[in-house]
Design a protein around this motif. Structure first.
Motif, PDB file in Angstrom:
ATOM      1  N   VAL A  31       0.873  -1.172   0.000  1.00  0.00           N
ATOM      2  CA  VAL A  31       0.000   0.000   0.000  1.00  0.00           C
ATOM      3  C   VAL A  31       0.913   1.225   0.000  1.00  0.00           C
ATOM      4  O   VAL A  31       1.637   1.474   0.968  1.00  0.00           O
ATOM      5  N   ASP A  32       0.924   1.935  -1.115  1.00  0.00           N
ATOM      6  CA  ASP A  32       1.786   3.109  -1.242  1.00  0.00           C
ATOM      7  C   ASP A  32       1.379   4.188  -0.240  1.00  0.00           C
ATOM      8  O   ASP A  32       0.323   4.114   0.387  1.00  0.00           O
ATOM      9  N   THR A  33       2.196   5.200  -0.139  1.00  0.00           N
ATOM     10  CA  THR A  33       1.981   6.270   0.841  1.00  0.00           C
ATOM     11  C   THR A  33       0.571   6.847   0.724  1.00  0.00           C
ATOM     12  O   THR A  33       0.106   7.171  -0.371  1.00  0.00           O
ATOM     13  N   HIS A  34      -0.075   6.940   1.884  1.00  0.00           N
ATOM     14  CA  HIS A  34      -1.451   7.419   1.961  1.00  0.00           C
ATOM     15  C   HIS A  34      -1.711   7.948   3.372  1.00  0.00           C
ATOM     16  O   HIS A  34      -0.842   7.863   4.234  1.00  0.00           O
ATOM     17  N   THR A  35      -2.897   8.488   3.597  1.00  0.00           N
ATOM     18  CA  THR A  35      -3.298   8.964   4.917  1.00  0.00           C
ATOM     19  C   THR A  35      -4.696   8.441   5.227  1.00  0.00           C
ATOM     20  O   THR A  35      -5.383   7.909   4.347  1.00  0.00           O
ATOM     21  N   HIS A  36      -5.105   8.611   6.479  1.00  0.00           N
ATOM     22  CA  HIS A  36      -6.459   8.276   6.917  1.00  0.00           C
ATOM     23  C   HIS A  36      -7.023   9.466   7.685  1.00  0.00           C
ATOM     24  O   HIS A  36      -6.278  10.180   8.354  1.00  0.00           O
ATOM     25  N   PRO A  37      -8.336   9.646   7.674  1.00  0.00           N
ATOM     26  CA  PRO A  37      -8.944  10.751   8.419  1.00  0.00           C
ATOM     27  C   PRO A  37      -9.131  10.433   9.904  1.00  0.00           C
ATOM     28  O   PRO A  37      -9.840  11.128  10.603  1.00  0.00           O
ATOM     29  N   PHE A  38      -8.506   9.382  10.392  1.00  0.00           N
ATOM     30  CA  PHE A  38      -8.625   8.962  11.785  1.00  0.00           C
ATOM     31  C   PHE A  38      -7.250   8.609  12.333  1.00  0.00           C
ATOM     32  O   PHE A  38      -6.339   8.265  11.584  1.00  0.00           O
ATOM     33  N   ALA A  39      -7.106   8.705  13.656  1.00  0.00           N
ATOM     34  CA  ALA A  39      -5.904   8.207  14.330  1.00  0.00           C
ATOM     35  C   ALA A  39      -6.098   6.717  14.575  1.00  0.00           C
ATOM     36  O   ALA A  39      -7.238   6.238  14.663  1.00  0.00           O
ATOM     37  N   VAL A  40      -5.011   5.984  14.673  1.00  0.00           N
ATOM     38  CA  VAL A  40      -5.110   4.542  14.885  1.00  0.00           C
ATOM     39  C   VAL A  40      -4.034   4.053  15.844  1.00  0.00           C
ATOM     40  O   VAL A  40      -2.922   4.569  15.855  1.00  0.00           O
ATOM     41  N   ALA A  70      -4.051  11.036  12.841  1.00  0.00           N
ATOM     42  CA  ALA A  70      -4.914  11.294  11.689  1.00  0.00           C
ATOM     43  C   ALA A  70      -4.123  12.085  10.654  1.00  0.00           C
ATOM     44  O   ALA A  70      -3.323  12.958  10.999  1.00  0.00           O
ATOM     45  N   GLU A  71      -4.311  11.740   9.395  1.00  0.00           N
ATOM     46  CA  GLU A  71      -3.671  12.413   8.257  1.00  0.00           C
ATOM     47  C   GLU A  71      -2.154  12.249   8.219  1.00  0.00           C
ATOM     48  O   GLU A  71      -1.465  12.982   7.506  1.00  0.00           O
ATOM     49  N   TYR A  85      -3.963  -7.504  11.890  1.00  0.00           N
ATOM     50  CA  TYR A  85      -3.812  -6.667  13.076  1.00  0.00           C
ATOM     51  C   TYR A  85      -5.168  -6.158  13.525  1.00  0.00           C
ATOM     52  O   TYR A  85      -6.117  -6.107  12.759  1.00  0.00           O
ATOM     53  N   TRP A  86      -5.244  -5.843  14.812  1.00  0.00           N
ATOM     54  CA  TRP A  86      -6.428  -5.217  15.384  1.00  0.00           C
ATOM     55  C   TRP A  86      -6.177  -3.724  15.398  1.00  0.00           C
ATOM     56  O   TRP A  86      -5.125  -3.266  15.847  1.00  0.00           O
ATOM     57  N   ALA A  87      -7.112  -2.961  14.906  1.00  0.00           N
ATOM     58  CA  ALA A  87      -6.962  -1.510  14.798  1.00  0.00           C
ATOM     59  C   ALA A  87      -8.040  -0.788  15.596  1.00  0.00           C
ATOM     60  O   ALA A  87      -9.227  -1.043  15.405  1.00  0.00           O
ATOM     61  N   ALA A  88      -7.606   0.075  16.489  1.00  0.00           N
ATOM     62  CA  ALA A  88      -8.509   0.938  17.244  1.00  0.00           C
ATOM     63  C   ALA A  88      -8.435   2.322  16.612  1.00  0.00           C
ATOM     64  O   ALA A  88      -7.364   2.916  16.564  1.00  0.00           O
ATOM     65  N   ARG A  89      -9.548   2.800  16.110  1.00  0.00           N
ATOM     66  CA  ARG A  89      -9.574   4.080  15.408  1.00  0.00           C
ATOM     67  C   ARG A  89     -10.233   5.159  16.264  1.00  0.00           C
ATOM     68  O   ARG A  89     -11.215   4.887  16.950  1.00  0.00           O
ATOM     69  N   ARG A  90      -9.662   6.354  16.156  1.00  0.00           N
ATOM     70  CA  ARG A  90     -10.274   7.532  16.792  1.00  0.00           C
ATOM     71  C   ARG A  90     -10.579   8.503  15.662  1.00  0.00           C
ATOM     72  O   ARG A  90      -9.684   9.121  15.091  1.00  0.00           O
ATOM     73  N   ASN A  91     -11.853   8.624  15.332  1.00  0.00           N
ATOM     74  CA  ASN A  91     -12.256   9.522  14.252  1.00  0.00           C
ATOM     75  C   ASN A  91     -12.219  10.967  14.734  1.00  0.00           C
ATOM     76  O   ASN A  91     -12.523  11.246  15.885  1.00  0.00           O
ATOM     77  N   THR A  92     -11.814  11.856  13.829  1.00  0.00           N
ATOM     78  CA  THR A  92     -11.708  13.266  14.196  1.00  0.00           C
ATOM     79  C   THR A  92     -12.977  14.006  13.840  1.00  0.00           C
ATOM     80  O   THR A  92     -13.779  13.562  13.065  1.00  0.00           O
TER      81      THR A  92
END
Length: 92
Positions: A31-40, A70-71, A85-92
């Motif tokens: 998975v090439d460089t990217h971002t997510h709108p949430f912290a993990v 995030a981001e 993996y188990w991922a815990a997300r914190r949405n902004t």
């Protein structure tokens, strides 16, 4: 394993995360460089992966953890058996 996931989920919610899920990646996925709108915050439970953040690559194995803001730009590469993996997300 389910009891461990339940404990991870309970702790993640107590820490302010709002979503917990299990991510399963196929062998050799990239998975090439990217971002997510949430912290993990995540815990590797099977396989292996390489996570690159700010030019630094970490080799992660079962029992290893990682966190991303995030981001935060990052890239992922998965081993010959893939990874879970188990991922815990914190949405902004």
């Amino acid at each position: 394993m389910q009891e461990h996931l339940a404990a991870f989920h309970a702790q993640a919610l107590a820490d302010g995360h709002d979503t917990v899920l299990e991510r399963v990646w196929p062998p050799q996925a990239v998975v090439d460089t990217h971002t997510h709108p949430f912290a993990v915050r995540a815990l590797v439970t099977a396989g292996e992966m390489w996570l690159t953040v700010d030019g630094v690559t970490r080799h992660l194995l079962p029992g290893d953890t990682f966190s991303l803001n995030a981001e935060q730009p990052h890239a992922e590469r998965y081993g010959p058996e893939g990874a879970t993996y188990w991922a815990a997300r914190r949405n902004t």
